[in-house]
Scaffold this motif. Structure first.
Motif, short mmCIF file in Angstrom:
data_model
loop_
_atom_site.label_atom_id
_atom_site.label_comp_id
_atom_site.label_asym_id
_atom_site.label_seq_id
_atom_site.Cartn_x
_atom_site.Cartn_y
_atom_site.Cartn_z
N SER A 56 0.85 -1.19 0.00
CA SER A 56 0.00 0.00 0.00
C SER A 56 0.89 1.24 0.00
O SER A 56 2.01 1.20 0.48
CB SER A 56 -0.94 0.02 1.21
OG SER A 56 -0.21 0.07 2.43
N GLY A 57 0.36 2.32 -0.54
CA GLY A 57 1.11 3.56 -0.60
C GLY A 57 2.04 3.67 -1.79
O GLY A 57 2.70 4.71 -1.95
N PHE A 58 2.11 2.65 -2.61
CA PHE A 58 2.94 2.68 -3.80
C PHE A 58 2.45 1.61 -4.76
O PHE A 58 1.73 0.69 -4.37
CB PHE A 58 4.42 2.49 -3.48
CG PHE A 58 4.77 1.13 -2.95
CD1 PHE A 58 4.52 0.80 -1.63
CD2 PHE A 58 5.36 0.18 -3.77
CE1 PHE A 58 4.84 -0.44 -1.12
CE2 PHE A 58 5.69 -1.08 -3.27
CZ PHE A 58 5.43 -1.39 -1.95
N ASP B 137 0.83 -10.24 -8.66
CA ASP B 137 -0.48 -9.94 -9.22
C ASP B 137 -0.62 -8.43 -9.15
O ASP B 137 -0.96 -7.87 -8.11
CB ASP B 137 -1.58 -10.64 -8.44
CG ASP B 137 -2.94 -10.47 -9.08
OD1 ASP B 137 -3.16 -9.49 -9.81
OD2 ASP B 137 -3.82 -11.33 -8.84
N ASN B 138 -0.34 -7.75 -10.25
CA ASN B 138 -0.35 -6.30 -10.25
C ASN B 138 -1.73 -5.72 -9.96
O ASN B 138 -1.85 -4.66 -9.34
CB ASN B 138 0.17 -5.77 -11.59
CG ASN B 138 1.65 -6.01 -11.79
OD1 ASN B 138 2.40 -6.16 -10.82
ND2 ASN B 138 2.09 -6.04 -13.03
N ALA B 139 -2.78 -6.41 -10.40
CA ALA B 139 -4.13 -5.93 -10.15
C ALA B 139 -4.44 -5.87 -8.66
O ALA B 139 -5.19 -5.01 -8.21
CB ALA B 139 -5.15 -6.81 -10.87
N LYS B 140 -3.87 -6.78 -7.90
CA LYS B 140 -4.07 -6.81 -6.45
C LYS B 140 -2.93 -6.15 -5.68
O LYS B 140 -2.97 -6.10 -4.45
CB LYS B 140 -4.24 -8.25 -5.97
CG LYS B 140 -5.47 -8.94 -6.53
CD LYS B 140 -5.60 -10.35 -5.98
CE LYS B 140 -6.86 -11.03 -6.50
NZ LYS B 140 -6.99 -12.42 -5.98
N ASN B 141 -1.92 -5.67 -6.40
CA ASN B 141 -0.76 -5.03 -5.78
C ASN B 141 -0.14 -5.95 -4.72
O ASN B 141 0.20 -5.52 -3.62
CB ASN B 141 -1.15 -3.69 -5.16
CG ASN B 141 -0.05 -2.65 -5.27
OD1 ASN B 141 0.76 -2.67 -6.20
ND2 ASN B 141 -0.01 -1.72 -4.32
N THR B 142 0.01 -7.21 -5.09
CA THR B 142 0.45 -8.24 -4.16
C THR B 142 1.48 -9.15 -4.82
O THR B 142 1.37 -9.47 -6.00
CB THR B 142 -0.74 -9.08 -3.68
OG1 THR B 142 -1.70 -8.23 -3.03
CG2 THR B 142 -0.30 -10.16 -2.70
N VAL B 143 2.47 -9.55 -4.04
CA VAL B 143 3.47 -10.53 -4.45
C VAL B 143 3.29 -11.78 -3.60
O VAL B 143 3.02 -11.68 -2.40
CB VAL B 143 4.89 -9.97 -4.33
CG1 VAL B 143 5.93 -11.06 -4.55
CG2 VAL B 143 5.11 -8.85 -5.33
N TYR B 144 3.47 -12.94 -4.22
CA TYR B 144 3.25 -14.21 -3.55
C TYR B 144 4.54 -15.03 -3.52
O TYR B 144 5.41 -14.89 -4.38
CB TYR B 144 2.17 -15.03 -4.25
CG TYR B 144 0.84 -14.31 -4.36
CD1 TYR B 144 -0.05 -14.30 -3.30
CD2 TYR B 144 0.49 -13.66 -5.53
CE1 TYR B 144 -1.26 -13.65 -3.40
CE2 TYR B 144 -0.72 -13.01 -5.64
CZ TYR B 144 -1.59 -13.00 -4.57
OH TYR B 144 -2.80 -12.35 -4.67
#
Length: 128
Positions: free
Chosen positions: A25-27, A73-80
């Protein structure tokens, strides 16, 4: 404000699987290189896996090659971090970290801990 939050840790038996998530979040995450690190008592901090911000280049520590997979997952702004065939020696607190693009290779960033923003970590315990 740049913030990273890890989740997905827990207790699993040897041979089991877990998927860790690093929510940003924030970026915008796709402009940053992201790394997964782990720390266990009595052991050195280890760069487990890292992924670049642009070309998708990845790095894996020898200890996890063939078992762990990093993805975003760029759409969710998440790395797994998908963790398969877990071993007791994988037990540690796992942290994710972020760094803006720079002149370093993804391997160099991962091995030399060239990250400035860190999450609080999530505990992974592999035990019978």
């Amino acid at each position: 404000q740049l913030q990273l939050v890890e989740s997905g840790g827990g207790l699993v038996q040897p041979g089991g699987s877990l998927r860790l998530s690093c929510a940003a979040s924030g970026f915008t995450l796709d402009y940053y290189a992201i790394g997964w690190f782990r720390q266990a008592p009595g052991k050195e901090r280890e760069g487990v896996s890292c992924i670049s911000s642009s070309d998708g280049s990845t790095y894996y520590a020898d200890s996890v090659k063939g078992r762990f997979t990093i993805s975003r997952d760029n759409a969710k702004n998440t790395v797994y971090l998908q963790m398969n065939s877990l071993k007791p020696e994988d037990t540690a607190v796992y942290y994710c970290a972020a760094r803006r693009r720079g002149p370093f290779s993804v391997q160099a960033m991962c091995v030399m801990f060239l990250f400035g923003s860190w999450g609080q970590g999530t505990q992974v315990t592999v035990s019978s």
